[in-house]
Design a protein around this motif. Structure first.
Motif, PDB file in Angstrom:
ATOM      1  N   ALA A 178       0.639  10.931 -11.515  1.00 57.31           N
ATOM      2  CA  ALA A 178      -0.212  11.634 -10.561  1.00 57.31           C
ATOM      3  C   ALA A 178      -0.684  10.717  -9.434  1.00 57.31           C
ATOM      4  CB  ALA A 178      -1.414  12.236 -11.290  1.00 57.31           C
ATOM      5  N   LEU A 179      -1.099   9.506  -9.772  1.00 56.80           N
ATOM      6  CA  LEU A 179      -1.545   8.562  -8.742  1.00 56.80           C
ATOM      7  C   LEU A 179      -0.417   8.239  -7.771  1.00 56.80           C
ATOM      8  CD1 LEU A 179      -3.758   6.109 -10.810  1.00 56.80           C
ATOM      9  CD2 LEU A 179      -4.493   7.342  -8.759  1.00 56.80           C
ATOM     10  N   ASN A 180       0.758   7.957  -8.302  1.00 56.17           N
ATOM     11  CA  ASN A 180       1.888   7.632  -7.436  1.00 56.17           C
ATOM     12  C   ASN A 180       2.332   8.843  -6.613  1.00 56.17           C
ATOM     13  OD1 ASN A 180       3.130   4.713  -7.823  1.00 56.17           O
ATOM     14  ND2 ASN A 180       2.311   5.353  -9.799  1.00 56.17           N
ATOM     15  N   ALA A 181       2.179  10.041  -7.173  1.00 52.39           N
ATOM     16  CA  ALA A 181       2.502  11.251  -6.420  1.00 52.39           C
ATOM     17  C   ALA A 181       1.553  11.412  -5.239  1.00 52.39           C
ATOM     18  CB  ALA A 181       2.422  12.471  -7.335  1.00 52.39           C
ATOM     19  N   ALA A 182       0.253  11.175  -5.476  1.00 49.12           N
ATOM     20  CA  ALA A 182      -0.725  11.313  -4.399  1.00 49.12           C
ATOM     21  C   ALA A 182      -0.515  10.261  -3.319  1.00 49.12           C
ATOM     22  CB  ALA A 182      -2.134  11.214  -4.972  1.00 49.12           C
ATOM     23  N   LEU A 183      -0.088   9.068  -3.707  1.00 52.54           N
ATOM     24  CA  LEU A 183       0.173   8.015  -2.731  1.00 52.54           C
ATOM     25  C   LEU A 183       1.453   8.285  -1.950  1.00 52.54           C
ATOM     26  CD1 LEU A 183      -0.779   4.935  -4.940  1.00 52.54           C
ATOM     27  CD2 LEU A 183      -2.037   5.756  -2.933  1.00 52.54           C
ATOM     28  N   ALA A 184       2.464   8.823  -2.626  1.00 51.38           N
ATOM     29  CA  ALA A 184       3.755   9.062  -1.970  1.00 51.38           C
ATOM     30  C   ALA A 184       3.722  10.285  -1.052  1.00 51.38           C
ATOM     31  CB  ALA A 184       4.845   9.240  -3.026  1.00 51.38           C
ATOM     32  N   HIS A 185       2.964  11.323  -1.455  1.00 42.30           N
ATOM     33  CA  HIS A 185       2.941  12.577  -0.693  1.00 42.30           C
ATOM     34  C   HIS A 185       1.492  13.066  -0.566  1.00 42.30           C
ATOM     35  CE1 HIS A 185       7.319  12.951  -0.767  1.00 42.30           C
ATOM     36  NE2 HIS A 185       7.260  12.587  -2.042  1.00 42.30           N
ATOM     37  N   SER A 190      -2.591  -0.833  -7.464  1.00 38.99           N
ATOM     38  CA  SER A 190      -3.512  -1.910  -7.095  1.00 38.99           C
ATOM     39  C   SER A 190      -4.774  -1.375  -6.433  1.00 38.99           C
ATOM     40  CB  SER A 190      -2.814  -2.867  -6.135  1.00 38.99           C
ATOM     41  OG  SER A 190      -2.591  -2.234  -4.884  1.00 38.99           O
ATOM     42  N   PRO A 191      -5.833  -2.187  -6.399  1.00 39.78           N
ATOM     43  CA  PRO A 191      -7.036  -1.781  -5.660  1.00 39.78           C
ATOM     44  C   PRO A 191      -6.751  -1.428  -4.206  1.00 39.78           C
ATOM     45  CG  PRO A 191      -7.535  -3.644  -7.078  1.00 39.78           C
ATOM     46  CD  PRO A 191      -6.048  -3.435  -7.151  1.00 39.78           C
ATOM     47  N   ALA A 192      -5.852  -2.185  -3.564  1.00 35.75           N
ATOM     48  CA  ALA A 192      -5.527  -1.889  -2.166  1.00 35.75           C
ATOM     49  C   ALA A 192      -4.905  -0.506  -2.032  1.00 35.75           C
ATOM     50  CB  ALA A 192      -4.580  -2.952  -1.610  1.00 35.75           C
ATOM     51  N   ALA A 193      -4.031  -0.138  -2.967  1.00 31.75           N
ATOM     52  CA  ALA A 193      -3.425   1.192  -2.929  1.00 31.75           C
ATOM     53  C   ALA A 193      -4.455   2.276  -3.230  1.00 31.75           C
ATOM     54  CB  ALA A 193      -2.262   1.269  -3.907  1.00 31.75           C
ATOM     55  N   LEU A 194      -5.329   2.014  -4.203  1.00 33.34           N
ATOM     56  CA  LEU A 194      -6.364   2.990  -4.543  1.00 33.34           C
ATOM     57  C   LEU A 194      -7.239   3.303  -3.332  1.00 33.34           C
ATOM     58  CD1 LEU A 194      -7.519   1.648  -8.030  1.00 33.34           C
ATOM     59  CD2 LEU A 194      -6.120   3.673  -7.591  1.00 33.34           C
ATOM     60  N   ALA A 195      -7.499   2.301  -2.517  1.00 34.00           N
ATOM     61  CA  ALA A 195      -8.371   2.482  -1.362  1.00 34.00           C
ATOM     62  C   ALA A 195      -7.770   3.405  -0.309  1.00 34.00           C
ATOM     63  CB  ALA A 195      -8.697   1.129  -0.743  1.00 34.00           C
ATOM     64  N   THR A 196      -6.464   3.654  -0.375  1.00 33.68           N
ATOM     65  CA  THR A 196      -5.821   4.530   0.610  1.00 33.68           C
ATOM     66  C   THR A 196      -5.847   5.995   0.196  1.00 33.68           C
ATOM     67  OG1 THR A 196      -3.576   4.356  -0.319  1.00 33.68           O
ATOM     68  CG2 THR A 196      -4.274   2.623   1.223  1.00 33.68           C
ATOM     69  N   LEU A 197      -6.269   6.291  -1.027  1.00 29.07           N
ATOM     70  CA  LEU A 197      -6.342   7.681  -1.472  1.00 29.07           C
ATOM     71  C   LEU A 197      -7.406   8.426  -0.677  1.00 29.07           C
ATOM     72  CD1 LEU A 197      -6.128   7.227  -5.350  1.00 29.07           C
ATOM     73  CD2 LEU A 197      -4.431   8.382  -3.916  1.00 29.07           C
ATOM     74  N   LEU A 241     -11.341   2.395 -10.416  1.00 30.13           N
ATOM     75  CA  LEU A 241     -11.236   3.596  -9.594  1.00 30.13           C
ATOM     76  C   LEU A 241     -12.528   3.851  -8.831  1.00 30.13           C
ATOM     77  CD1 LEU A 241      -9.419   5.885 -12.175  1.00 30.13           C
ATOM     78  CD2 LEU A 241      -8.529   5.378  -9.897  1.00 30.13           C
ATOM     79  N   ALA A 242     -13.647   3.740  -9.526  1.00 34.30           N
ATOM     80  CA  ALA A 242     -14.938   4.031  -8.892  1.00 34.30           C
ATOM     81  C   ALA A 242     -15.233   3.072  -7.742  1.00 34.30           C
ATOM     82  CB  ALA A 242     -16.051   3.968  -9.931  1.00 34.30           C
ATOM     83  N   ARG A 243     -14.824   1.814  -7.882  1.00 32.90           N
ATOM     84  CA  ARG A 243     -15.089   0.817  -6.830  1.00 32.90           C
ATOM     85  C   ARG A 243     -14.206   1.007  -5.611  1.00 32.90           C
ATOM     86  NH1 ARG A 243     -15.323  -2.842 -11.173  1.00 32.90           N
ATOM     87  NH2 ARG A 243     -13.222  -3.625 -10.703  1.00 32.90           N
ATOM     88  N   HIS A 244     -12.957   1.442  -5.825  1.00 31.18           N
ATOM     89  CA  HIS A 244     -11.985   1.362  -4.736  1.00 31.18           C
ATOM     90  C   HIS A 244     -11.552   2.707  -4.165  1.00 31.18           C
ATOM     91  CE1 HIS A 244     -11.484  -2.966  -5.120  1.00 31.18           C
ATOM     92  NE2 HIS A 244     -11.477  -2.800  -6.431  1.00 31.18           N
ATOM     93  N   VAL A 245     -11.744   3.794  -4.890  1.00 31.91           N
ATOM     94  CA  VAL A 245     -11.311   5.105  -4.384  1.00 31.91           C
ATOM     95  C   VAL A 245     -12.478   5.777  -3.672  1.00 31.91           C
ATOM     96  CG1 VAL A 245     -10.458   7.397  -4.974  1.00 31.91           C
ATOM     97  CG2 VAL A 245      -9.595   5.388  -6.192  1.00 31.91           C
ATOM     98  N   PRO A 246     -12.341   6.073  -2.398  1.00 31.09           N
ATOM     99  CA  PRO A 246     -13.418   6.775  -1.696  1.00 31.09           C
ATOM    100  C   PRO A 246     -13.676   8.138  -2.339  1.00 31.09           C
ATOM    101  CG  PRO A 246     -11.781   5.909  -0.142  1.00 31.09           C
ATOM    102  CD  PRO A 246     -11.192   5.761  -1.519  1.00 31.09           C
ATOM    103  N   GLY A 247     -14.906   8.392  -2.680  1.00 28.94           N
ATOM    104  CA  GLY A 247     -15.243   9.704  -3.227  1.00 28.94           C
ATOM    105  C   GLY A 247     -14.857   9.924  -4.665  1.00 28.94           C
TER     106      GLY A 247
END
Length: 267
Positions: free
Chosen positions: A103-110, A189-196, A217-223
């Motif tokens: 799911a995480l990779n799906a959200a990052l890819a699309h 990675s945290p850097a990737a999480l931050a782009t969600l 997740l809580a630290r790096h994912v907005p919202g």
């Protein structure tokens, strides 16, 4: 059984409810299949007004088991191919355990196709290579256990359903390239999480072996909204269904437009 053909494979699919929105459930690895959600979260989510889509991952459950193609990129491509075959575009993903990696990779890819993420004791987020080593070592140990201790045979006379699940996992781990394919798996990675950019709801068990992913997740994912459930380990979904629904249904009502549960309706 209901099925769709996607990327040349037959996928076992179950749909219920009306929608929109469309909520897609992504299960865990090896011994798991869509029945985990069918018997827990999907019926209440469908009753709240969502169109629920459950499918067995490649090689799992009643989906066809090819000898190759078990990398995460394949799993993501499979997911969207199944959704295309069903005519669904923008969806919310609810993922358990290894399903969180997908799911995480799906959200990052699309990102345009994923409107929201719900992660339940999900693998994937990590801040170093240790996660990959631990994950692959666990898979390799399980494969050896199934192959040399003949676990399914030992269970056959005691618990037939569990024996069938173990036999299926044995065939998947020892009869396909899954273990080798996932050796190359990289953590999110945290850097990737931050782009969600979609809203994320995360549940982790207090005693889970992947509980460290929650604060990451809580630290790096907005919202991101993180809920750590006391007393639970990695079996959070089957054991803590009611506690998850108490948070999940109002979250979907807010972010996806489903009906909000009546006060005290979830037990």
């Amino acid at each position: 059984m209901p099925e769709v053909t996607a990327r040349g494979l037959r996928f076992h699919v179950q749909e219920s409810g009306t929608g929109p929105p469309v909520v897609v459930f992504v299960h865990g690895l090896a011994v798991d299949n869509l029945s985990t959600f069918y018997c827990s979260l999907a019926p209440p989510v469908a009753e709240a007004g969502a169109r629920c889509v459950l499918y067995d991952l490649r090689g799992h459950g009643r989906t066809e088991r090819p000898p190759t193609g078990y990398g995460v990129a394949d799993a993501v491509a499979d997911l969207f191919a199944v959704l295309d075959a069903l005519g669904h575009d923008r969806v919310h993903l609810v993922a358990n355990s290894f399903g969180g990696v997908v799911a995480l990779n799906a959200a990052l890819a699309h990102p345009g196709r994923v409107a929201g993420l719900v992660l339940i004791d999900a693998h994937g987020p990590a801040d170093g290579p240790h996660w990959t080593r631990n994950f692959h070592n666990s898979l390799a140990r399980s494969a050896l256990l199934f192959e040399y201790e003949r676990t399914a045979d030992q269970l056959a006379s005691v618990e037939r359903r569990l024996a069938r699940l173990v036999a299926h996992a044995d065939a998947l781990l020892n009869g396909t390239t899954l273990v080798d394919d996932l050796a190359a798996l990289e953590p999110v990675s945290p850097a990737a999480l931050a782009t969600l950019r979609c809203p994320v709801l995360a549940f982790y068990g207090q005693h889970s072996d992947v509980a460290d992913a929650g604060p990451l997740l809580a630290r790096h994912v907005p919202g991101c909204a993180l809920h750590t459930l006391d007393g639970y380990a990695h079996s959070l979904l089957p054991a803590g269904t009611s506690e998850i629904l108490e948070v999940l249904l109002p979250w979907l009502a807010h972010h996806a437009g489903t009906r909000a549960p009546a006060a005290g309706a979830v037990r």
